[in-house]
Design a protein around this motif. Structure first.
Motif, PDB file in Angstrom:
ATOM      1  N   LYS A 160      27.675  41.401  32.655  1.00  0.00           N
ATOM      2  CA  LYS A 160      28.164  40.848  33.923  1.00  0.00           C
ATOM      3  C   LYS A 160      28.747  42.003  34.719  1.00  0.00           C
ATOM      4  CE  LYS A 160      30.884  37.303  34.082  1.00  0.00           C
ATOM      5  NZ  LYS A 160      32.041  36.502  33.653  1.00  0.00           N
ATOM      6  N   CYS A 163      30.596  42.997  38.417  1.00  0.00           N
ATOM      7  CA  CYS A 163      31.195  42.565  39.674  1.00  0.00           C
ATOM      8  C   CYS A 163      31.407  43.795  40.549  1.00  0.00           C
ATOM      9  CB  CYS A 163      32.526  41.864  39.400  1.00  0.00           C
ATOM     10  SG  CYS A 163      33.339  41.359  40.920  1.00  0.00           S
ATOM     11  N   GLN A 217      42.368  37.977  41.598  1.00  0.00           N
ATOM     12  CA  GLN A 217      41.670  37.393  40.435  1.00  0.00           C
ATOM     13  C   GLN A 217      42.023  38.114  39.140  1.00  0.00           C
ATOM     14  OE1 GLN A 217      40.022  34.600  40.493  1.00  0.00           O
ATOM     15  NE2 GLN A 217      40.178  34.387  42.702  1.00  0.00           N
ATOM     16  N   ASN A 262      43.052  35.292  36.661  1.00  0.00           N
ATOM     17  CA  ASN A 262      42.152  34.953  35.551  1.00  0.00           C
ATOM     18  C   ASN A 262      41.333  36.184  35.156  1.00  0.00           C
ATOM     19  OD1 ASN A 262      40.413  33.843  33.725  1.00  0.00           O
ATOM     20  ND2 ASN A 262      39.163  32.791  35.263  1.00  0.00           N
ATOM     21  N   ARG A 276      40.026  37.173  32.509  1.00  0.00           N
ATOM     22  CA  ARG A 276      38.916  37.009  31.551  1.00  0.00           C
ATOM     23  C   ARG A 276      37.571  36.794  32.234  1.00  0.00           C
ATOM     24  NH1 ARG A 276      42.154  34.165  27.823  1.00  0.00           N
ATOM     25  NH2 ARG A 276      41.785  32.320  29.067  1.00  0.00           N
ATOM     26  N   GLN A 277      37.570  36.457  33.539  1.00  0.00           N
ATOM     27  CA  GLN A 277      36.303  36.252  34.229  1.00  0.00           C
ATOM     28  C   GLN A 277      35.535  37.566  34.408  1.00  0.00           C
ATOM     29  OE1 GLN A 277      36.726  35.651  38.737  1.00  0.00           O
ATOM     30  NE2 GLN A 277      38.846  35.535  38.078  1.00  0.00           N
TER      31      GLN A 277
END
Ligand code: NAD
Length: 359
Positions: free
Chosen positions: A188, A190, A231, A235, A237-238
């Motif tokens: 993943k 970002c 973020q 959170n 962990r995203q």
């Protein structure tokens, strides 16, 4: 077949030589298990180099680094060199090393060790399992863009200017590093920018998006930097891998790292297009505790693990070191900076010895 690597050690100043000594013992213990032959040479940098040669980065040091497969750096700096002119200060040696080796990608992991969860200022349920890699562009963007400076107008009014600029090649090469790292991790990525306001960020977003089809196994997302900052706390962990420019990365990598709460546990890596990378702890030379066997060597040891993984492609050896750190923490062994109730407090050397025992 035995793999041979030459590694330049730059112990630097303050606690540098202590944490480096423990780390070299760990590397020497790991090497035969994976059929590695590690050839170490030591060179001068920072205050130690200023005292010996007058320069914080002697040409001989840069040359030794260039000739090696990887550079393991501890830390530089100390009170006694604080009043020198900027060009002669220890920090200039660090910048010179990065420039001299063309290191454009800075990798800063923020990994939570469950044994140290109390060190974080966030609630355990928010940070348990956090494992983030921030990939920061290191040699472009607003710190280097032209024009820069403080200019005086005809009416004697001053104006301070810095320029945030990226060439598409600069964006492409850092995006490539980030996609490849995401592939090795949880796939993943970002990308963080400010494309709603900044043209340079729009180009950043376009180039990163254009590269995504080359990495179909990686899920790409985009966030504006202000949202990313929120973020990370809300959170964390995203996130898996984050890629961003120099300025945003400077701030976000510190924010992400501090989720873990313990500066003595944070490694980093800086990589170029070719040639050796530099692997070093995030913390400084801690002159307040230098020479007293109080330093935590784990950030340096984890930097050596990053060296094995990202510099020498020895993933298994890296994992073995990381597991050893995990096991030592599991046994309740702690240096002063990460000490908590009921744990066993040790010094730098004893922490190194505990790692060797586990390995
Ligand atoms: P620092 O990271 O050296 O120390 C901050 C605090 O954290 C101190 O209380 C120190 O004792 C503690 N600490 C840091 N590393 C530790 C470890 N491994 N184990 C236990 N405790 C640890 O930052 P500072 O005090 O702002 O800077 C000291 C010197 O280091 C300055 O000269 C600065 O310029 C230099 N510095 C160098 C680097 C680098 O080499 N990359 C980075 C930051 C600061």
């Amino acid at each position: 077949m035995t793999q041979k690597y030459s590694i330049t050690l730059l112990p630097g100043d303050g606690i540098g030589p202590e944490i480096m000594a423990s780390t070299v013992l760990v590397l020497q213990a790991i090497a035969p298990k994976f059929d590695l032959e590690l050839d170490f040479q030591e060179a001068l940098i920072g205050g130690a180099a200023i005292d010996a040669t007058g320069s914080p980065l002697p040409e001989a040091t840069l040359e030794t680094c260039r000739q090696s497969d990887a550079v393991l750096l501890a830390a530089i700096g100390g009170y006694q060199w604080d009043n020198l002119p900027r060009q002669q200060r220890p920090e200039t040696g660090l910048l010179g090393l990065r420039q001299g080796l063309g290191l454009f990608a800075n990798l800063r992991p923020a990994t939570i060790f469950p044994q140290l969860i109390e060190a974080s200022t966030l609630k355990p349920e928010v940070i348990t399992g956090v494992d983030i890699m921030v990939v920061r562009e290191l040699t472009g963007g607003i710190y280097f863009g032209q024009p820069k400076g403080i200019f005086t107008s005809e009416t004697q009014k001053k104006r301070g200017v810095n320029t945030m600029a990226y060439h598409e090649e600069e964006i492409d090469r850092i995006a490539k590093v980030a996609f490849e790292i995401a592939q090795k991790r949880n796939k993943k990525l970002c990308s963080v920018d400010k494309a709603n306001v900044l043209d340079v960020s729009q180009l950043w977003r376009d180039r990163v998006t254009a590269m995504a089809p080359l990495y179909p196994d990686v899920e790409l997302s985009h966030l504006y930097v202000d949202n990313a900052a929120m973020q990370l706390i809300r959170n964390p962990r995203q996130f898996d891998t984050i890629v961003t420019g120099n300025l945003f990365g400077d701030i976000l990598s510190d924010e992400a790292a501090m989720l873990t709460g313990s500066i003595g546990m944070l490694p980093s890596a800086s990589l170029g297009a070719k040639g050796p990378g530099v692997f070093e702890p995030v913390h400084g030379s801690a002159p307040d505790i230098a020479g007293q066997d109080l330093a935590n060597p784990l950030a340096q040891v984890l930097s050596a693990a990053m060296m094995l993984r990202y510099g020498l492609n020895q993933d298994e050896a890296a994992t073995t070191i990381e597991k050893a750190v995990w096991n030592v923490l599991e046994k309740g062994i702690r240096t002063g900076d990460i000490m908590s109730d009921g744990m066993k407090k040790v010094g730098c050397q004893a922490m190194g010895a505990a790692l060797l025992e586990v390995i």
